[in-house]
Design a protein around this motif. Structure first.
Motif, PDB file in Angstrom:
ATOM      1  N   LEU A 148      85.008  38.954 101.682  1.00 50.87           N
ATOM      2  CA  LEU A 148      85.585  37.393 100.944  1.00 50.87           C
ATOM      3  C   LEU A 148      83.695  36.767 100.141  1.00 50.87           C
ATOM      4  O   LEU A 148      84.268  36.615  99.590  1.00 50.87           O
ATOM      5  N   ARG A 149      83.107  37.197 100.800  1.00 52.33           N
ATOM      6  CA  ARG A 149      81.717  36.714  99.958  1.00 52.33           C
ATOM      7  C   ARG A 149      81.664  37.078  98.898  1.00 52.33           C
ATOM      8  O   ARG A 149      81.673  36.773  98.369  1.00 52.33           O
ATOM      9  N   LYS A 150      81.531  38.450  99.492  1.00 53.93           N
ATOM     10  CA  LYS A 150      81.691  39.324  97.554  1.00 53.93           C
ATOM     11  C   LYS A 150      81.927  38.718  96.725  1.00 53.93           C
ATOM     12  O   LYS A 150      82.443  39.000  95.570  1.00 53.93           O
ATOM     13  N   GLU A 151      83.790  39.305  97.079  1.00 55.94           N
ATOM     14  CA  GLU A 151      85.007  38.607  96.314  1.00 55.94           C
ATOM     15  C   GLU A 151      84.777  37.522  95.510  1.00 55.94           C
ATOM     16  O   GLU A 151      85.240  36.762  94.289  1.00 55.94           O
ATOM     17  N   LEU A 152      84.512  36.118  96.730  1.00 57.12           N
ATOM     18  CA  LEU A 152      83.636  34.920  95.901  1.00 57.12           C
ATOM     19  C   LEU A 152      83.055  35.134  95.284  1.00 57.12           C
ATOM     20  O   LEU A 152      82.799  34.024  94.154  1.00 57.12           O
ATOM     21  N   GLY A 153      82.098  35.233  95.395  1.00 59.82           N
ATOM     22  CA  GLY A 153      81.036  35.568  94.614  1.00 59.82           C
ATOM     23  C   GLY A 153      80.972  36.035  93.331  1.00 59.82           C
ATOM     24  O   GLY A 153      80.664  35.610  91.817  1.00 59.82           O
ATOM     25  N   ARG A 154      81.454  37.294  93.263  1.00 60.51           N
ATOM     26  CA  ARG A 154      82.125  37.692  91.984  1.00 60.51           C
ATOM     27  C   ARG A 154      83.084  36.836  90.813  1.00 60.51           C
ATOM     28  O   ARG A 154      82.698  36.554  90.046  1.00 60.51           O
ATOM     29  N   ALA A 155      83.950  36.335  91.963  1.00 51.16           N
ATOM     30  CA  ALA A 155      84.633  35.084  91.388  1.00 51.16           C
ATOM     31  C   ALA A 155      83.595  33.713  90.594  1.00 51.16           C
ATOM     32  O   ALA A 155      84.432  33.239  89.143  1.00 51.16           O
ATOM     33  N   GLY A 156      83.115  33.729  91.255  1.00 51.55           N
ATOM     34  CA  GLY A 156      82.362  32.298  90.988  1.00 51.55           C
ATOM     35  C   GLY A 156      81.159  32.812  89.616  1.00 51.55           C
ATOM     36  O   GLY A 156      81.278  31.740  88.615  1.00 51.55           O
ATOM     37  N   LEU A 170      85.401  27.576  93.727  1.00 50.14           N
ATOM     38  CA  LEU A 170      84.565  26.665  94.511  1.00 50.14           C
ATOM     39  C   LEU A 170      85.217  26.915  95.763  1.00 50.14           C
ATOM     40  O   LEU A 170      86.771  26.624  95.751  1.00 50.14           O
ATOM     41  N   VAL A 171      84.850  27.442  97.870  1.00 49.22           N
ATOM     42  CA  VAL A 171      85.489  26.829  98.793  1.00 49.22           C
ATOM     43  C   VAL A 171      85.093  25.116  98.397  1.00 49.22           C
ATOM     44  O   VAL A 171      84.241  24.925  99.218  1.00 49.22           O
ATOM     45  N   SER A 172      86.100  24.378  99.554  1.00 47.64           N
ATOM     46  CA  SER A 172      86.521  22.719  99.174  1.00 47.64           C
ATOM     47  C   SER A 172      86.183  23.494 100.625  1.00 47.64           C
ATOM     48  O   SER A 172      86.865  23.753 102.238  1.00 47.64           O
ATOM     49  N   ALA A 173      85.248  22.120 101.164  1.00 50.01           N
ATOM     50  CA  ALA A 173      84.746  21.715 102.840  1.00 50.01           C
ATOM     51  C   ALA A 173      84.792  19.883 102.381  1.00 50.01           C
ATOM     52  O   ALA A 173      84.232  19.370 101.600  1.00 50.01           O
ATOM     53  N   SER A 185      74.861  32.411  90.373  1.00 52.05           N
ATOM     54  CA  SER A 185      73.992  33.671  91.853  1.00 52.05           C
ATOM     55  C   SER A 185      74.778  34.836  92.152  1.00 52.05           C
ATOM     56  O   SER A 185      74.262  35.673  92.989  1.00 52.05           O
ATOM     57  N   GLY A 186      76.621  34.474  91.759  1.00 48.94           N
ATOM     58  CA  GLY A 186      77.085  35.552  92.375  1.00 48.94           C
ATOM     59  C   GLY A 186      77.122  35.252  94.148  1.00 48.94           C
ATOM     60  O   GLY A 186      77.551  35.919  94.685  1.00 48.94           O
ATOM     61  N   ILE A 187      77.129  34.127  94.872  1.00 47.04           N
ATOM     62  CA  ILE A 187      77.455  33.733  95.979  1.00 47.04           C
ATOM     63  C   ILE A 187      78.142  32.323  96.314  1.00 47.04           C
ATOM     64  O   ILE A 187      77.609  32.011  95.587  1.00 47.04           O
ATOM     65  N   PRO A 188      79.427  32.714  97.353  1.00 51.67           N
ATOM     66  CA  PRO A 188      79.943  31.393  97.259  1.00 51.67           C
ATOM     67  C   PRO A 188      79.264  30.744  98.034  1.00 51.67           C
ATOM     68  O   PRO A 188      78.846  30.154  98.509  1.00 51.67           O
ATOM     69  N   THR A 189      80.198  29.829  97.282  1.00 54.81           N
ATOM     70  CA  THR A 189      79.812  28.016  96.884  1.00 54.81           C
ATOM     71  C   THR A 189      81.249  26.682  97.323  1.00 54.81           C
ATOM     72  O   THR A 189      81.478  27.137  97.139  1.00 54.81           O
ATOM     73  N   ILE A 210      80.596  15.314 100.337  1.00 56.12           N
ATOM     74  CA  ILE A 210      80.901  14.159 100.364  1.00 56.12           C
ATOM     75  C   ILE A 210      81.383  13.342  98.357  1.00 56.12           C
ATOM     76  O   ILE A 210      83.318  13.491  98.913  1.00 56.12           O
ATOM     77  N   PHE A 211      81.266  14.192  97.834  1.00 54.24           N
ATOM     78  CA  PHE A 211      81.815  14.157  96.399  1.00 54.24           C
ATOM     79  C   PHE A 211      82.531  14.529  96.106  1.00 54.24           C
ATOM     80  O   PHE A 211      83.205  15.484  96.584  1.00 54.24           O
ATOM     81  N   THR A 212      83.755  13.998  95.191  1.00 50.47           N
ATOM     82  CA  THR A 212      84.521  14.702  94.759  1.00 50.47           C
ATOM     83  C   THR A 212      83.897  16.017  94.055  1.00 50.47           C
ATOM     84  O   THR A 212      83.696  14.918  92.822  1.00 50.47           O
ATOM     85  N   GLY A 213      84.301  17.484  93.911  1.00 49.86           N
ATOM     86  CA  GLY A 213      83.392  18.224  92.345  1.00 49.86           C
ATOM     87  C   GLY A 213      82.181  18.398  92.682  1.00 49.86           C
ATOM     88  O   GLY A 213      81.626  19.071  93.822  1.00 49.86           O
ATOM     89  N   HIS A 214      81.584  19.174  91.812  1.00 47.83           N
ATOM     90  CA  HIS A 214      80.248  19.592  91.858  1.00 47.83           C
ATOM     91  C   HIS A 214      79.298  19.296  90.916  1.00 47.83           C
ATOM     92  O   HIS A 214      79.323  18.911  89.825  1.00 47.83           O
TER      93      HIS A 214
END
Length: 401
Positions: free
Chosen positions: A359-367, A338-341, A310-314, A296-300
Motif C-alpha cells: 500500500l505504501r508503494k501504491e500511495l507513493g507512486r500516486a503522490g 494524501l492519507v488523511s489523519a 519523494s514517492g512516499i506515502p504522506t 491539525i490544519f486542513t490541507g498541506h
C-alpha cells in the motif's frame, strides 16, 4: 520613544521623494505582453518565493527574489537573488528599506507579495505601499503564507485557532493589525491567491486552488528504494518535519509512534527540525518510509509536497469539509492522494501503513504523479501566466482556473 519619533520623521520625509520616484517610474513604458514583464517575489524568505521565481526564470521571464534576510537553518544564500542585508552597505539599515522600495519601482512591473507587503512594511508608510505601487503603475499579486493573514477570530476551525495559539500566541494580540493588513491589500491587490486559507476570513480569492505551492521536481526526485519493511521483521522509518510543534500536532505523532512501539512494532520516528532543505530531501529519498506532515490544519504545505514528490506515502489532515468541499467541487483536490489523519486516529492510520509495504508503494507512486501534474515548476508557470492575463485585462475571470 525617541526612536519611534525618529522613524516617524524619516518615514514621512521619505513619502514625498518616494511619490516623485513612483511618478517618474510610471513614465517607463510597462510591457504587458508576456515574458517582457519584470517580476519580483518578496520580501519574506519563504521557500515558495524561491520556487515561484525560479519557475518564471526557466520560462524566460526577468524574475528575482528580493528579501529582508533568509533563514540560514533551512536555506542557503544562493537561493535568493537579493538580500537587503547585502545591499546598500554604506547606508544605515533603517534607510535601506526606502532605497530598496524606490529602486524596485524602476526594476519591476509585477510585485508578488504576502499580506505584509513589501519593504516598507515595518515603517510608518506601511499603509502607503499599495498607493505608491499604483502611482508607479505596478501590478500587485498577494499570496499569503500563514502568519501574515491568520486573523484568529475569523478562523473556521477552532482546533486550528488553538494550535496557532500554542505556537504563535503573540499574534492573538495583533488581531486588529493583521485584519487591517488583509483588508488593505484585498482592496488594492490586482489578484489574491490564498489557497486553503481562502475561507478563514480573507474574503477574496481570484483563483480557487488547494495550493499554489510548487517544487523543482528535477531536485525532488522520487525514491528508488523498494522498501518491503513491515514493522515486524524490519524497521519502518516515519519522518516528521515541524517548523512549530503545536501547529503540526507533533505531540500526537510522537505518542502514536510510542504506542506502536508498545505493540512491538519496529518503527522509528525521525524529527527533522531546523534542518537544511537539501538534508530533508536526502532523508526522504533514501531513508523515509512515511512522512507525517501535520494533523491539525486542513490541507498541506510545502512539506506535504516534498513527501509526495519523494514517492512516499504522506499524511495530512483533510477532514474538514468547510475547507475541502469547495476545493473538491471547483478545483483538483479530489485527485490528491494524501492519507488523511487526525490526532484521534493517527495511531490506526500509521499501523495500516507500517504493516502494508505494498500500500505504501501504491500511495507513493500516486503522490508523485499528483505532484508532477499540479505542483511542478510548470504548474507555477501556468498559474502566473493566467494571472498576468487577468491583471492586464486579457481575461475577465480565472476564479475556476
Amino acid at each position: 520613544m525617541y526612536i519611534k519619533i525618529f522613524n516617524l520623521v524619516i518615514s514621512f520625509l521619505s513619502l514625498i521623494p518616494l511619490t516623485i520616484v513612483a511618478l517618474f517610474s510610471r513614465l517607463i513604458k510597462v510591457p504587458n505582453n508576456g515574458k517582457s514583464l519584470r517580476l519580483v517575489f518578496g520580501s519574506i524568505a519563504i521557500l515558495n518565493n524561491h520556487y515561484w521565481s525560479k519557475s518564471m526564470k526557466n520560462l524566460g521571464y526577468n524574475s528575482n527574489t528580493f528579501v529582508f534576510s533568509y533563514f540560514k537553518e533551512i536555506s542557503k544564500r544562493s537561493d535568493w537573488d537579493y538580500v537587503l542585508s547585502d545591499c546598500y552597505k554604506l547606508v544605515p539599515y533603517r534607510l535601506r528599506v526606502f532605497l530598496a522600495f524606490a529602486e524596485s519601482l524602476f526594476k519591476y512591473d509585477v510585485f508578488v507579495l504576502s499580506y505584509r507587503g513589501f519593504f516598507l512594511q515595518k515603517t510608518f508608510l506601511r499603509y502607503f505601499q499599495a498607493q505608491l505601487l499604483r502611482i508607479a503603475n505596478k501590478k500587485i499579486i498577494i499570496i499569503p503564507y500563514g502568519s501574515d493573514a491568520f486573523v484568529y477570530g475569523n478562523i473556521r476551525s477552532t482546533s486550528c485557532a488553538h494550535a496557532l495559539m500554542i505556537s504563535y500566541p503573540l499574534a492573538s494580540r495583533q488581531h486588529s493589525s493583521i485584519l487591517k493588513d488583509v483588508i488593505y491589500w484585498n482592496k488594492y491587490a490586482d489578484a489574491v491567491i490564498p489557497g486553503m486559507m481562502s475561507f478563514d476570513g480573507i474574503g477574496r480569492w481570484d483563483v480557487l486552488a488547494p495550493s499554489s505551492l510548487v517544487l523543482d521536481l528535477d531536485q525532488w526526485t522520487a525514491t528508488t528504494r523498494s522498501s518491503y519493511n513491515n514493522g515486524v521483521y524490519s524497521k519502518v522509518v516515519i519522518v516528521h518535519s515541524p517548523n512549530h510543534r503545536g501547529c503540526k500536532g507533533t505531540e500526537y505523532i510522537i505518542n502514536a509512534v510510542d504506542q506502536l512501539k508498545n505493540e512491538k512494532l519496529n518503527v522509528e520516528l525521525k524529527l527533522l527540525e531546523k534542518v537544511q532543505n537539501y538534508e530533508v530531501r536526502n532523508i526522504l529519498r533514501h531513508e523515509a518510509d512515511i512522512l507525517v506532515e501535520q494533523l491539525i490544519f486542513t490541507g498541506h504545505g510545502l512539506s506535504g509536497l516534498e513527501g509526495m514528490a519523494s514517492g512516499i506515502p504522506t499524511i495530512a489532515n483533510l477532514e474538514d469539509e468547510a475547507y475541502t468541499l469547495p476545493m473538491r467541487r471547483w478545483s483538483f483536490l479530489n485527485e490528491c492522494p494524501l492519507v488523511s489523519a487526525t490526532p484521534e486516529n493517527i495511531t490506526d492510520v500509521l499501523r495500516v501503513l507500517v504493516t502494508n509495504p505494498k500500500l505504501r508503494k501504491e500511495l507513493g507512486r500516486a503522490g508523485r504523479e499528483y505532484v508532477e501534474k499540479y505542483h511542478g515548476l510548470d504548474s507555477a508557470q501556468y498559474l502566473f501566466e493566467n494571472v498576468f492575463d487577468f491583471i492586464y485585462g486579457k481575461k475577465e475571470s480565472i476564479v475556476n482556473l
